[in-house]
Every structure is written in C-alpha cells, then in structure tokens.
Write an enzyme that holds these catalytic residues in place. Structure first.
Site, PDB file in Angstrom:
ATOM      1  N   THR A  30       0.989  -1.006   0.026  1.00 12.73           N
ATOM      2  CA  THR A  30       0.204  -0.293  -0.032  1.00 12.73           C
ATOM      3  C   THR A  30       1.287   1.299   0.207  1.00 12.73           C
ATOM      4  O   THR A  30       1.974   1.104   0.172  1.00 12.73           O
ATOM      5  CB  THR A  30      -0.870   0.043   1.284  1.00 12.73           C
ATOM      6  OG1 THR A  30      -2.070   1.356   0.959  1.00 12.73           O
ATOM      7  CG2 THR A  30      -0.276   0.495   2.892  1.00 12.73           C
TER       8      THR A  30
ATOM      9  N   CYS B 156      -3.194   8.785   5.313  1.00 13.18           N
ATOM     10  CA  CYS B 156      -3.525   7.652   6.363  1.00 13.18           C
ATOM     11  C   CYS B 156      -2.757   6.619   6.566  1.00 13.18           C
ATOM     12  O   CYS B 156      -1.708   6.544   7.337  1.00 13.18           O
ATOM     13  CB  CYS B 156      -4.044   6.269   4.933  1.00 13.18           C
ATOM     14  SG  CYS B 156      -4.789   7.740   4.459  1.00 13.18           S
TER      15      CYS B 156
ATOM     16  N   HIS C 119      -6.376   0.203   6.208  1.00 14.04           N
ATOM     17  CA  HIS C 119      -5.740   0.991   5.211  1.00 14.04           C
ATOM     18  C   HIS C 119      -6.357   2.050   5.835  1.00 14.04           C
ATOM     19  O   HIS C 119      -7.577   2.114   4.764  1.00 14.04           O
ATOM     20  CB  HIS C 119      -5.364   1.827   3.781  1.00 14.04           C
ATOM     21  CG  HIS C 119      -4.615   2.011   3.150  1.00 14.04           C
ATOM     22  ND1 HIS C 119      -3.732   2.098   2.245  1.00 14.04           N
ATOM     23  CD2 HIS C 119      -5.152   3.724   3.378  1.00 14.04           C
ATOM     24  CE1 HIS C 119      -3.557   3.059   1.916  1.00 14.04           C
ATOM     25  NE2 HIS C 119      -4.285   4.312   2.709  1.00 14.04           N
TER      26      HIS C 119
END
Lengths: 119, 208
Positions: B45, B50, B67
C-alpha cells in the site's frame, strides 16, 4: 430500570456501547465473551442482550442458542452487533434465535431506536 | 509467473498480481480497503496521512493489513478517545481495526499470537494539519485498550510511504517517497476523506 447485557471481546467496543446505552438511561452489564455472558445471564435477568458474533471461548451464535435453551430467555430480545455482514452468518444467527442483526460501525441513534423497537 | 492463489472470501475484489521485482504474489490495497492472506503473499500500500496496521499471527503466518483514516470530527474536537468515545471517528476507527483482527482470527489466527506493526500518518496533506498524527494516535490508543503491543512502527514525518508487508514472516519494507510525484496519493486520500465524511459508514440493521 431496563437492564442490558452487552457482550463483546473488544474492550473499546464495550466502552462505546456502554457509553451509548448508559447515556440513554439503561443499566448495562458488560461481558467479554459468550461464556461470561451466559454466567451473568444465569445470575440476573436481563431485558435485552446485545452481543458480538466473533468472540473467543464462546461465540455469539452459540450464546444465542444457549440463552434460548433457558426458560427465562426464550423471548428476551437478543440483538447481534457485528462486523459480519455475510448472508449465511446472518441466517445462522436468525436460526439460532437472534431477534436482529446490526452491522458495525454502529450509529448510536440507530442502535437506540432498534433497542426501543424490540423491547 | 505463478498462479494467483484464491483470495479469502470477502477479499476477491482486491487488486492482486504477480510482482515481477519481488518475485512474489502481491495484493495492493487502497484507502478504506483491507486484505488478509493465508498464502505468503506480499501486501502493498501507499500511505500519505492514512495509517495501516499490519497484523499477523506470528505462529501460523496468517495476517493482513488495513488502510484507513478517521473521519473529521465536527463535534467537540477533543482527541481524548476514551471520553469522547462514541464519536463517528472512534466508531469508524474501531471498525477498521476490529474488522482486520476478526478476519485474521476467522482465518485461523489466535489473538494471543498476534504481532502488530503500524505505519503511515505522515503530514502529507499540507492544508490539513496533523491529521496523520491523529490517525496514529487513535491506532495507538486502540491497541493499548485492546492489550495489543506494537512491535514496530514508522509513522509521522512529511513524506508518503510505500509499505510492503509479508504476513507469513512479518517482514516489512518501508520506502519514503521523497522524490516521486505525490499527486496521485494526495488526490486518492482526498477522495477517500470526502467519502467517509459525507457518507458515514453506518452498518445496516435487520430485524428478523
């Protein structure tokens, strides 16, 4: 005072649920798994049980079956509050005797409205 | 090239592919997504503000990643998670963490063997101060409350991160994206924030 048994293995979830229910004037007893909840339910009569599904020791579906086997919990509303939204799991809950199914994250107003409806 | 293993039910929509550089099957997750693997896959990711929790059962090698970020608080802006415990931010954050943990436990993981690593929370969206910090603070609060220790963490700072996580071994590779163009990361996160702020993710209710 209406007494609710709130069952969840997550401490932060129990805290949020208790906070919401107590704020609405309910008396709340917490339990961290199905087995502890069953012990509480045998010790005192609750007007409603609000339970998670996935828990260690005893899961929520087994708890519903065990409660429904007790004469004093045959008709007590039991609501499941869970991250599970799959149809087959929900069906399992329904067949075990649950009254309703709420998917997390819960909306406090919606939770309180549902509780009012089934009490 | 090998065959992509079957995804666990519920994760079929995740983008999965053969990673030619790492020579491994990979799953790439976007803001708001989760992935749990049983097969020694790599989970990838890219994080701006985030945060991702990488959680696995270190005995059984089952693990996954979330996430997410918290919705903006429009009520009292207190960041005392415990006392402001039913805010939409707390409920969403709780769900994002619990959903991942539950899926790992359902896939055979044991709570007592969980290993947790935390990444992200950079101050990447310059017009939104400290939202990265806020996301990291929440995850730390949540894990402490649940009695789960953080075994590794790389959070904060001003750069986005690319995270490669190997749930079977627990290995993590983190690369700070200092030189690449970050427009895609930023616009993806802004889109996600807009979504979670305007359409609160409240679960359905069904009475039998």
């Amino acid at each position: 005072m209406t007494k609710i048994l709130a069952v969840d293995d997550s401490a932060s979830m129990r805290q949020m649920v208790s906070f919401t229910l107590k704020g609405a004037g309910y008396e709340v007893v917490e339990a961290a798994d199905g087995k502890l909840a069953l012990e509480q339910a045998k010790k005192q009569q609750f007007d409603l049980v609000l339970s998670d599904v996935n828990m260690p020791v005893m899961d929520g579906i087994t708890l519903v079956k065990e409660l429904r086997a007790l004469s004093n919990y045959k008709f007590t509303p039991i609501l499941m509050l869970t991250t599970e939204s799959a149809g087959d799991k929900k069906m399992e809950g329904k067949q075990a005797g649950a009254t309703g199914w709420l998917v997390k994250p819960f909306n406090p107003d919606q939770l309180l409205a549902t509780i009012k409806k089934v009490l | 090239m090998t065959n992509i293993p079957t995804a666990i039910a519920g994760f079929e929509h995740i983008n999965r592919y053969w990673d030619r550089n790492m020579h491994v099957n990979a799953a790439k997750i976007l803001p708001g997504e989760f992935y749990v693997s049983l097969h020694g896959e790599m989970i990838v990711t890219v994080l701006g503000s985030c945060v991702s929790a990488c959680i696995r059962d270190k005995v059984r090698g089952v693990g996954g990643m979330n996430h997410f970020m918290l919705p903006m608080q429009n009520e009292h802006s207190s960041e005392q998670w415990g006392s402001n415990s039913v805010s939409s931010a707390s409920r969403y954050g709780n769900w994002a963490m619990e959903y991942l943990i539950n899926e790992i436990l359902k896939a055979g993981g044991k709570r007592e063997d969980l290993e947790v690593k935390v990444f992200g929370g950079g101050q990447v969206l310059s017009n939104m101060t400290d939202i990265g910090q806020r996301n990291v603070a929440f995850v730390k609060y949540y894990l402490a409350k649940e009695g789960l220790k953080i075994s590794a963490m790389d959070a904060g700072g001003m750069y986005p991160r690319k995270v490669l996580y190997f749930p079977d071994t627990g290995a993590v590779k983190v690369r700070k994206l200092k030189s690449t163009r970050n427009d895609t990361i930023i616009s993806r996160e802004k889109e996600y924030i807009k979504d979670i702020n305007t359409q609160p993710k409240d679960g359905a209710v069904e009475l039998f």
